[in-house]
Scaffold this motif. Sequence first.
Motif, short mmCIF file in Angstrom:
data_model
loop_
_atom_site.label_atom_id
_atom_site.label_comp_id
_atom_site.label_asym_id
_atom_site.label_seq_id
_atom_site.Cartn_x
_atom_site.Cartn_y
_atom_site.Cartn_z
N PRO A 289 40.30 -9.33 4.38
CA PRO A 289 39.26 -10.13 5.02
C PRO A 289 38.22 -10.51 3.97
CG PRO A 289 38.97 -7.79 5.54
CD PRO A 289 40.22 -7.90 4.75
N THR A 290 37.51 -11.61 4.20
CA THR A 290 36.47 -11.96 3.24
C THR A 290 35.23 -11.11 3.46
OG1 THR A 290 35.32 -13.79 2.18
CG2 THR A 290 35.33 -13.83 4.57
N ARG A 291 34.59 -10.81 2.36
CA ARG A 291 33.28 -10.16 2.35
C ARG A 291 32.40 -10.99 1.42
NH1 ARG A 291 35.12 -7.89 6.16
NH2 ARG A 291 35.58 -5.70 6.40
#
Length: 203
Positions: A81-83
């Motif tokens: 997932p993007t952070r």
Amino acid sequence: MNILIVYYSMYGHIHQMARAVFEGVREVRGAEVEMKRVPETLPEDVLRKMGAMGAQQTMSHIPICTVDELASADAIIFGTPTRYGNMCGQMRQFLDGAGQLWVKDALVGKVASVFTSSGTQHGGQESTILSFHTTLLHLGFIIVGLPYSFNGQKRMDEITGGSPYGASTIAGGQGERMPSQNELAAARFQGKHVAAIASRLYR
Ligand SMILES: Cc1cc2nc3c(=O)[nH]c(=O)nc-3n(C[C@H](O)[C@H](O)[C@H](O)COP(=O)(O)O)c2cc1C
């Protein structure tokens, strides 16, 4: 030929995408495929406060990956997932632990590919995959994306993830949106595409 899908997922979106990647890899004859999660770095009480415990339980049967397992794979498909437009900390920590493989050139010439998820439509999917590629290039991987021959990324009739860099999904601000059929098709295509290329290199 061994293909490893290595991922982190907090709320299950990347987990669903990883399952679709898995299905795609299995369409290629001779491909053995395994799904593995990177180790969690957050304490359980933090995960609970973030509302992630239910999703974590549904993924608990997926084994945890060790960095040494990267060396025995012919191709690795990473999911994160993007952070803030980058890979998540759990994946960063995992890859930072691969220094012994790096100094031994143990990953040089293997195929790698990345898929991702973000909360919002323009929340950093492309930057997450492209910045992930920097690490993969340092490790010596050959990078494979999601070519436009996956036509679903050209769709204009619905909101969808997916770009030439890799499959992706949009989770929604509260994680309320699960991967669409088109996004899962992109993930399947990417898995099959990586396995087909790895198979040619393997031979
Ligand atoms: C600390 C943190 C930072 C995040 N940063 C972004 C961001 O920059 N852009 C965005 O669209 N979503 C962002 N998100 C949302 C996650 O990307 C989203 O929850 C995730 O893609 C869902 O996938 P998963 O269920 O597999 O974890 C962030 C979430 C957290 C917890």
